[in-house]
Every structure is written in C-alpha cells, then in structure tokens.
Motif scaffolding. Structure first.
Motif, PDB file in Angstrom:
ATOM      1  N   THR A   1      -8.528  11.615   0.270  1.00  0.00           N
ATOM      2  CA  THR A   1      -9.957  11.721   0.552  1.00  0.00           C
ATOM      3  C   THR A   1     -10.403  10.588   1.461  1.00  0.00           C
ATOM      4  N   TYR A   2     -11.006  10.968   2.582  1.00  0.00           N
ATOM      5  CA  TYR A   2     -11.446  10.006   3.591  1.00  0.00           C
ATOM      6  C   TYR A   2     -12.774  10.491   4.152  1.00  0.00           C
ATOM      7  N   LEU A   3     -13.770   9.614   4.145  1.00  0.00           N
ATOM      8  CA  LEU A   3     -15.121   9.966   4.590  1.00  0.00           C
ATOM      9  C   LEU A   3     -15.622  11.244   3.924  1.00  0.00           C
ATOM     10  N   GLY A   4     -15.293  11.359   2.645  1.00  0.00           N
ATOM     11  CA  GLY A   4     -15.769  12.483   1.854  1.00  0.00           C
ATOM     12  C   GLY A   4     -14.968  13.753   1.989  1.00  0.00           C
ATOM     13  N   GLY A   5     -14.026  13.794   2.906  1.00  0.00           N
ATOM     14  CA  GLY A   5     -13.207  14.989   3.093  1.00  0.00           C
ATOM     15  C   GLY A   5     -11.897  14.880   2.338  1.00  0.00           C
ATOM     16  N   ALA A   6     -11.567  15.916   1.578  1.00  0.00           N
ATOM     17  CA  ALA A   6     -10.335  15.914   0.785  1.00  0.00           C
ATOM     18  C   ALA A   6      -9.155  16.383   1.625  1.00  0.00           C
ATOM     19  N   ASN A   7      -7.960  16.027   1.170  1.00  0.00           N
ATOM     20  CA  ASN A   7      -6.707  16.496   1.762  1.00  0.00           C
ATOM     21  C   ASN A   7      -6.567  16.119   3.238  1.00  0.00           C
ATOM     22  N   ARG A   8      -7.075  14.955   3.588  1.00  0.00           N
ATOM     23  CA  ARG A   8      -6.927  14.473   4.963  1.00  0.00           C
ATOM     24  C   ARG A   8      -5.539  13.872   5.143  1.00  0.00           C
ATOM     25  N   LYS A   9      -5.033  13.930   6.368  1.00  0.00           N
ATOM     26  CA  LYS A   9      -3.769  13.296   6.731  1.00  0.00           C
ATOM     27  C   LYS A   9      -3.991  12.557   8.043  1.00  0.00           C
ATOM     28  N   LEU A  10      -4.131  11.236   7.964  1.00  0.00           N
ATOM     29  CA  LEU A  10      -4.526  10.422   9.106  1.00  0.00           C
ATOM     30  C   LEU A  10      -3.483   9.353   9.409  1.00  0.00           C
ATOM     31  N   VAL A  11      -3.296   9.105  10.700  1.00  0.00           N
ATOM     32  CA  VAL A  11      -2.434   8.024  11.180  1.00  0.00           C
ATOM     33  C   VAL A  11      -3.288   7.077  12.017  1.00  0.00           C
ATOM     34  N   PHE A  12      -3.148   5.774  11.756  1.00  0.00           N
ATOM     35  CA  PHE A  12      -3.740   4.740  12.606  1.00  0.00           C
ATOM     36  C   PHE A  12      -2.580   3.891  13.129  1.00  0.00           C
ATOM     37  N   THR A  13      -2.436   3.846  14.452  1.00  0.00           N
ATOM     38  CA  THR A  13      -1.305   3.123  15.026  1.00  0.00           C
ATOM     39  C   THR A  13      -1.731   2.487  16.338  1.00  0.00           C
ATOM     40  N   GLY A  14      -0.814   1.837  17.032  1.00  0.00           N
ATOM     41  CA  GLY A  14      -1.116   1.176  18.292  1.00  0.00           C
ATOM     42  C   GLY A  14      -0.410  -0.159  18.373  1.00  0.00           C
ATOM     43  N   SER A  15      -1.082  -1.143  18.959  1.00  0.00           N
ATOM     44  CA  SER A  15      -0.506  -2.484  19.129  1.00  0.00           C
ATOM     45  C   SER A  15      -1.024  -3.476  18.103  1.00  0.00           C
ATOM     46  N   HIS A  16      -1.905  -3.033  17.205  1.00  0.00           N
ATOM     47  CA  HIS A  16      -2.733  -3.928  16.394  1.00  0.00           C
ATOM     48  C   HIS A  16      -2.028  -4.367  15.107  1.00  0.00           C
ATOM     49  N   ASN A  17      -1.567  -5.628  15.074  1.00  0.00           N
ATOM     50  CA  ASN A  17      -1.105  -6.254  13.834  1.00  0.00           C
ATOM     51  C   ASN A  17      -2.298  -6.671  12.992  1.00  0.00           C
ATOM     52  N   TYR A  18      -2.051  -6.936  11.730  1.00  0.00           N
ATOM     53  CA  TYR A  18      -3.124  -7.358  10.823  1.00  0.00           C
ATOM     54  C   TYR A  18      -3.231  -8.884  10.801  1.00  0.00           C
ATOM     55  N   THR A  19      -3.473  -9.457  11.973  1.00  0.00           N
ATOM     56  CA  THR A  19      -3.670 -10.895  12.120  1.00  0.00           C
ATOM     57  C   THR A  19      -5.007 -11.142  12.803  1.00  0.00           C
ATOM     58  N   PHE A  20      -5.507 -12.359  12.722  1.00  0.00           N
ATOM     59  CA  PHE A  20      -6.810 -12.655  13.339  1.00  0.00           C
ATOM     60  C   PHE A  20      -6.756 -12.660  14.864  1.00  0.00           C
TER      61      PHE A  20
ATOM     62  N   CYS B   1     -10.639   6.867  -3.858  1.00  0.00           N
ATOM     63  CA  CYS B   1      -9.480   6.921  -4.745  1.00  0.00           C
ATOM     64  C   CYS B   1      -9.719   7.760  -5.999  1.00  0.00           C
ATOM     65  N   ALA B   2     -10.895   8.372  -6.132  1.00  0.00           N
ATOM     66  CA  ALA B   2     -11.211   9.146  -7.338  1.00  0.00           C
ATOM     67  C   ALA B   2     -10.176  10.244  -7.538  1.00  0.00           C
ATOM     68  N   GLY B   3      -9.707  10.378  -8.760  1.00  0.00           N
ATOM     69  CA  GLY B   3      -8.732  11.401  -9.085  1.00  0.00           C
ATOM     70  C   GLY B   3      -7.296  10.970  -8.904  1.00  0.00           C
ATOM     71  N   GLY B   4      -7.080   9.840  -8.253  1.00  0.00           N
ATOM     72  CA  GLY B   4      -5.739   9.276  -8.142  1.00  0.00           C
ATOM     73  C   GLY B   4      -4.806   9.988  -7.185  1.00  0.00           C
ATOM     74  N   ALA B   5      -5.332  10.863  -6.314  1.00  0.00           N
ATOM     75  CA  ALA B   5      -4.458  11.628  -5.427  1.00  0.00           C
ATOM     76  C   ALA B   5      -4.265  10.985  -4.059  1.00  0.00           C
ATOM     77  N   THR B   6      -5.096  10.029  -3.699  1.00  0.00           N
ATOM     78  CA  THR B   6      -5.033   9.445  -2.360  1.00  0.00           C
ATOM     79  C   THR B   6      -3.904   8.423  -2.274  1.00  0.00           C
ATOM     80  N   ARG B   7      -3.176   8.482  -1.157  1.00  0.00           N
ATOM     81  CA  ARG B   7      -2.056   7.577  -0.928  1.00  0.00           C
ATOM     82  C   ARG B   7      -2.236   6.844   0.394  1.00  0.00           C
ATOM     83  N   ILE B   8      -1.950   5.536   0.382  1.00  0.00           N
ATOM     84  CA  ILE B   8      -2.012   4.687   1.563  1.00  0.00           C
ATOM     85  C   ILE B   8      -0.626   4.098   1.770  1.00  0.00           C
ATOM     86  N   ARG B   9      -0.093   4.256   2.986  1.00  0.00           N
ATOM     87  CA  ARG B   9       1.226   3.714   3.318  1.00  0.00           C
ATOM     88  C   ARG B   9       1.095   2.910   4.604  1.00  0.00           C
ATOM     89  N   ILE B  10       1.654   1.701   4.609  1.00  0.00           N
ATOM     90  CA  ILE B  10       1.525   0.797   5.751  1.00  0.00           C
ATOM     91  C   ILE B  10       2.903   0.295   6.151  1.00  0.00           C
TER      92      ILE B  10
END
Length: 417
Positions: free
Chosen positions: A360-379, A272-281
């Motif tokens: 910034t993700y895994l040290g790389g700047a300006n990344r644009k990543l999607v994580f999707t599928g069937s996985h809810n955030y439940t146990f 999150c350094a520099g305040g440029a990273t955004r997370i949307r869920i």
C-alpha cells in the motif's frame, strides 16, 4: 544464480534481455523496457551485462540522432570507443563528466585510466560545444549544478554523480532513457552488483524531463558559479524524476531536517496496516539516520523491511547501524569474495541503489514500485551533488528488481547480521 521464474532468469542472467520471455530482436529493431543487472562474480558476459546493454544502445543509434550522457567516472574504453564510433557515423554525441574524471594521473602519480583525454581529443568527441559532438567536464571541486561543500572531514565539495544516457533514437525507437547505478569503470563491473533500466519514452514525457535536466547541467557547468539547491521533480506517466541537490529548510542544518529528505518523504507514503507491505533496499552507502529511523518505524508498524548494504568500512554509518540493529526484518552486509580463473581473489560488494515497495502506497493497495538512479542514502547525495532518483511504477520491472534482490540475498556474498 538461482531465481524463481524464467522471465526473471532472462533479465538477471542475460542482463540485457527484454522483460518477459527471451525474444529475438525484432525486424524493426525496437527498444523495449528492460531491467539489467550484472553479476560481478559470474561469467564475463554476466559481469559486463550493464555495460554491454549501454554499448548496444550506442551501436544502434542511427546517423542524425543524438546521444546525451552525464556520468561521474569514466575509464571504460569499450563505451568510449562506441561513442567515438557513433560520432564518426554521424551521430551527435554530447557528454558531461565530473571533474574527477579528467585527470590522467592521481595525486600520487598513479594512472587513473580515465578516458577523458581520449574523448576530449579532436579524434574523439572534442570539446568545442559549437560542434555536433563534444565532452564537457564540470568545474573542479563541484558538480555541474551543485556547488555546495557540506563541511567535515574528507568533504571535497559537490560532484556530478549522475549515471545516465539519453538517446533521441535507438534502433527504431525514439526517445530512450538509460539510467544505471554503475559508474563506467572496470571495478564496478567486476567487483560490485549494479542495476540499470532502459526505458522507451512511449509518450510518457520521461525523456523530456531528463533532457531538460541534462541541459541545465550543461548550462550551469559551462558558466556561472553553480547552485546550492536545485531540486526539481516531474511526473511522467508511470515514472517520476527527482533531481538534486535539495537544500534543507531555513534554520535547519543539512543533517537534521527529515522533512526535506526525499527518501523519508517517499517512505511516509507507505501504509503498513495489515502487515502485507514489503520494503526491500539494495544500497551502496547509507549514512542518513533519519531514513533508518523511518524504516524501523515502518517495521514496527507491520511492514516487512529488508536491507542489503555494501560492506566496505564507512558505507553504513554508525548511527544508521545503531538504529537498525535488530530492528528490521532482515539486514545483510555484502562483502564477499570471488576467485578468478587465475586464482586471484577479489572483494564483492553492492553498488546498486534501489528501493522496492510492494503493498500500500499513497492509499493504493497492491502497488509495485521501484526507486532507483544514482542516489545513495548519504547527505552529499541529498544536499550537494548532481543526482537523479527515478520512480518506476511497473509490475514487470518491479518483479525483475525483486528477483535480483532475492538472488543477491541468497547468494554467497552477503551475510545477515
């Protein structure tokens, strides 16, 4: 639906349009990388966008090719009809469904609308796994692989919660993966926002990763006691697969080990350094407080963190709500209403399951990543169920998902709190 670019409009409104500008179908009927989103409050075509994309792929599968699917609930006659028609023209159709999809009537004697009986009949796909086509139901009260019951009120054991189809050939394209957040039911089309991706393998190895997992579902679901843990990951070019269930470390309990929570681990890679990273869920069910705590920590470290969650009671856990209340950049409860042409009203929520990371993700700047599928955030989704999480490292796909997020966020069905 208002969006910010013509490209995004093609993806969001048309649902099954190719990424980028709308295109005519190529002469060779190639399948392109596609992000598809339904609008449950929109026109019939917008409501059915994900289902119609799947049917299109099924209809474009040639004789001699193979379709492999793994789904949770299945009440969609349009999809089942397309699968049976594919079998009749010489396609090998092999489908895995959860045990919950089998019954024609529920415990109260009410019709479920399940397509299983039709698919299992000799006039459908049949159940003979020595044949070219068949349907397999996972054992009752467990998934095909996952066999764990976590305990507690209402826990009936693991399920096969997957929602994917694999095509050895669709149109002129070999090895296509279709992954969605949507179950094959009417309510998923008409009442809930969902997402899907169509991905040609293109030498990435993604199809082979899914195909090996699908074969494990078949093998374990047809014999043996199942497994308490299965967790496998595989890099495949611009993609990475995560298959569940994943067990906690020795000495921990299922709900107190963030070190083996895959989503927490992914968020640990965010800078999150520099305040440029955004997370949307965009998330249907969210009860893992460790994820919530990590999101709050990232917000405090300078990231922008936005959440759209389903508004049905219990889908946002009380501990999660307490953790994020006032501590994220934005949080909205999606529980609106829509009025049909007949004047009947119905609730509109969100069933999508995606995490978007821009920055910034895994040290790389300006990344644009999607994580999707069937996985809810439940146990259960983490520790018990047969589940898939898919990482997509592609800016065009990311932009389509972000446009979908912004469209839902600014629409009338989600309210900030």
């Amino acid at each position: 639906m208002r969006i910010r670019s013509a490209a995004a409009a093609a993806v969001l409104v048309m649902g099954a349009s190719l990424l980028g500008a709308p295109q005519a179908v190529a002469v060779d009927d190639a399948v392109a990388l596609t992000a598809t989103f339904n609008d449950p409050a929109g026109s019939p075509a917008q409501q059915d966008a994900i289902r119609n994309q799947l049917i299109s792929l099924i209809n474009r599968t040639p004789a001699g090719a193979e379709i492999n699917g793994s789904v949770y609930l299945f009440t969609d006659g349009g999809v089942s009809g397309a699968l049976v028609a594919a079998k009749q023209r010489g396609v090998k159709v092999k489908l895995v469904v959860d045990g919950d999809a089998v019954a024609d009537v529920d415990a109260n004697g009410k019709a479920t609308g399940s397509e299983y009986s039709m698919l299992a009949a000799a006039t459908g796909l049949g159940t003979d796994r020595t044949a070219d086509s068949w349907v397999l139901a996972c054992p009752a009260n467990r998934g095909c692989v996952g066999n764990r019951a976590l305990g507690g009120s209402g826990d009936t054991g693991a399920i096969n919660h997957n929602k994917f189809f694999l095509f050895s050939k669709a149109g002129s394209t070999d090895d296509v993966v279709f992954q969605t957040s949507a179950n094959l039911t009417t309510s998923q089309r008409r009442n809930l926002f969902n997402n899907a991706v169509t991905i040609p393998d293109a030498g990435s190895g993604l199809y082979a990763s899914y195909r090996a997992y699908w074969q494990d579902l078949v093998s374990s679901g047809s014999s043996g006691p199942g497994l308490a843990t299965y967790y496998k990951t595989q890099d495949a070019g611009a993609y990475k697969t995560y298959f569940f269930p994943r067990q906690e470390k020795a000495g921990a309990t299922f709900d107190n080990d963030p070190g083996t929570d895959t989503v927490v681990s992914l968020l640990n890679n965010v800078d999150c350094a520099g305040g440029a990273t955004r997370i949307r869920i965009g998330m249907y069910a969210f009860t893992r407080v460790q994820i919530a705590d990590k999101l709050v920590a990232l917000k405090r470290a300078g990231c922008g963190v936005e959440l759209l969650h389903d508004g049905e009671d219990g889908h946002l856990g009380s501990a999660v709500r307490a953790s994020i209340a006032g501590n994220l950049t934005y949080a909205a409860r999606c529980a609106g209403t829509a009025v049909d042409g007949s004047g009947a009203s119905r609730s509109i929520g969100i069933h999508s399951k995606y995490l978007l990371i821009e920055g910034t993700y895994l040290g790389g700047a300006n990344r644009k990543l999607v994580f999707t599928g069937s996985h809810n955030y439940t146990f259960p989704n983490l520790r018990a169920n047969d589940e898939t999480l898919l990482k997509i490292d592609n800016a065009a796909v990311y932009d389509a998902f972000r446009a979908n997020f912004e469209s839902i966020r600014s629409g009338p069905h989600c309210a900030a709190w």
